[in-house]
Design a protein around this motif. Structure first.
Motif, PDB file in Angstrom:
ATOM      1  N   GLY A  77       0.605   8.864 -11.800  1.00 35.31           N
ATOM      2  CA  GLY A  77       0.792   8.714 -13.284  1.00 35.31           C
ATOM      3  C   GLY A  77      -0.068   8.266 -14.615  1.00 35.31           C
ATOM      4  O   GLY A  77       0.013   8.170 -15.460  1.00 35.31           O
ATOM      5  N   THR A  78      -1.593   7.117 -13.164  1.00 31.45           N
ATOM      6  CA  THR A  78      -3.188   7.343 -14.047  1.00 31.45           C
ATOM      7  C   THR A  78      -3.053   8.532 -14.921  1.00 31.45           C
ATOM      8  O   THR A  78      -3.830   8.486 -16.493  1.00 31.45           O
ATOM      9  CB  THR A  78      -3.949   6.515 -13.249  1.00 31.45           C
ATOM     10  N   MET A  79      -3.212   9.139 -14.073  1.00 28.47           N
ATOM     11  CA  MET A  79      -4.108  10.771 -14.688  1.00 28.47           C
ATOM     12  C   MET A  79      -2.925  11.167 -16.109  1.00 28.47           C
ATOM     13  O   MET A  79      -3.731  11.718 -16.843  1.00 28.47           O
ATOM     14  CB  MET A  79      -3.794  11.869 -13.498  1.00 28.47           C
ATOM     15  N   VAL A  80      -2.585  11.751 -15.723  1.00 27.08           N
ATOM     16  CA  VAL A  80      -0.675  11.527 -17.094  1.00 27.08           C
ATOM     17  C   VAL A  80      -1.657  10.665 -18.600  1.00 27.08           C
ATOM     18  O   VAL A  80      -1.545  11.288 -19.356  1.00 27.08           O
ATOM     19  CB  VAL A  80       0.853  11.353 -16.721  1.00 27.08           C
ATOM     20  N   ALA A  81      -1.241   9.460 -18.007  1.00 20.79           N
ATOM     21  CA  ALA A  81      -1.751   9.056 -19.274  1.00 20.79           C
ATOM     22  C   ALA A  81      -2.857   8.669 -19.756  1.00 20.79           C
ATOM     23  O   ALA A  81      -3.697   8.892 -20.924  1.00 20.79           O
ATOM     24  CB  ALA A  81      -1.424   6.650 -19.102  1.00 20.79           C
ATOM     25  N   GLY A 142       2.670   0.674 -17.606  1.00 21.49           N
ATOM     26  CA  GLY A 142       1.152   0.031 -17.286  1.00 21.49           C
ATOM     27  C   GLY A 142      -0.372   0.977 -16.949  1.00 21.49           C
ATOM     28  O   GLY A 142      -1.133  -0.194 -17.833  1.00 21.49           O
ATOM     29  N   THR A 143      -0.145   1.129 -17.051  1.00 19.51           N
ATOM     30  CA  THR A 143      -1.775   1.875 -17.677  1.00 19.51           C
ATOM     31  C   THR A 143      -1.845   1.945 -18.373  1.00 19.51           C
ATOM     32  O   THR A 143      -3.017   1.321 -19.574  1.00 19.51           O
ATOM     33  CB  THR A 143      -1.608   2.919 -16.876  1.00 19.51           C
ATOM     34  N   ALA A 144      -0.666   2.605 -19.688  1.00 11.53           N
ATOM     35  CA  ALA A 144      -1.454   2.491 -21.049  1.00 11.53           C
ATOM     36  C   ALA A 144      -1.629   0.962 -21.004  1.00 11.53           C
ATOM     37  O   ALA A 144      -1.845   0.863 -22.115  1.00 11.53           O
ATOM     38  CB  ALA A 144      -0.669   3.119 -22.040  1.00 11.53           C
TER      39      ALA A 144
END
Length: 254
Positions: A77-81, A142-144
């Protein structure tokens, strides 16, 4: 009908959740900087997919299986953001709004078809699917949000971590004292764990020039992973003891 396939919401649950969000941030950063970025994303997706398949394959909550899936959601998910911002040039504000819309759509469809968003009722395939779609959306959102406050708004990682730590506590207080519903309180806190944990892990890992302690993404990831292992062992031990306590009571009836 399946058994409920998610853990009880306890203090240990939130500790493990914060550790996985923090490790997802630093591990993602370490991978894309020390491995070819394309290969890192592909490898993360493969492991993520395998973890999710394994989680769906089991018919009950198994701590290490569940938390492996959560950890890989955090990393991927972090990588996607990050890909949206770094590679495609999408501003954090735009991605924040976009992921918020996606999460709202998941919740709307989930409630429209299942009439509940409760994490105490993840006992069917459709609910399990909605649950993990929501989890993935919360991690990306949340990352964004964390990067938006830390970089775009200029708060820095430590100030962002403190801000989201305070916000993380608000739903719990509102649930206990102000009558906020349990489901609303849970999902609000769940979203906020991501920028809370990720901001603090970034502060520990990034260079002094970026406002961090410069401990490095690799060492921070290893320490966080050790903490996750401890949490999972404790959860497994408690689950085993609970099952052993119930078993003698079931024997006479049988």
């Amino acid at each position: 009908m399946l058994r409920n396939k998610v853990p009880a919401v306890t203090a240990l649950f939130w500790v493990a959740k914060l550790l996985t969000t923090a490790m997802g941030e630093t591990t993602s950063d370490w991978l894309v900087k020390n491995v070819d970025p394309v290969l890192a994303v592909i490898a993360a997706f493969v492991v993520f997919a395998c973890a999710i398949v394994l989680q769906f394959a089991v018919r009950r909550y198994i701590p290490w299986v569940y938390w492996l899936a959560v950890l890989m959601v955090a990393v991927f998910g972090t990588m996607v953001a990050d890909v949206l911002h770094v590679e495609l040039g999408v501003p954090y504000l735009v991605s924040t709004i976009g992921f918020a819309v996606v999460l709202a759509a998941v919740f709307a469809l989930w409630y429209a078809t299942q009439r509940t968003l409760s994490v105490h009722r993840i006992d069917s395939r459709p609910r399990e699917l909605f649950y993990w779609c929501a989890v993935l959306a919360t991690f990306a959102l949340g990352t964004a949000v964390g990067d938006l406050t830390a970089t775009t708004f200029g708060l820095g990682y430590l100030a962002s971590g403190i801000l989201f730590g305070v916000l993380f506590a608000v739903p719990g207080i509102a649930y206990r004292w102000w009558g906020l519903g349990a489901t609303a309180a849970f999902w609000t806190s769940y979203v906020l764990t991501r920028p809370f944990g990720a901001s603090l892990s970034d502060w520990l890992a990034v260079s002094h020039a970026r406002g961090g302690l410069d401990l490095g993404t690799g060492p921070v990831s290893l320490v966080l992973f050790a903490g996750i292992v401890v949490c999972v062992v404790l959860m497994s031990t408690r689950r085993t003891r609970a099952q052993e306590a119930v078993a003698p009571e079931a024997t006479p009836a049988a």
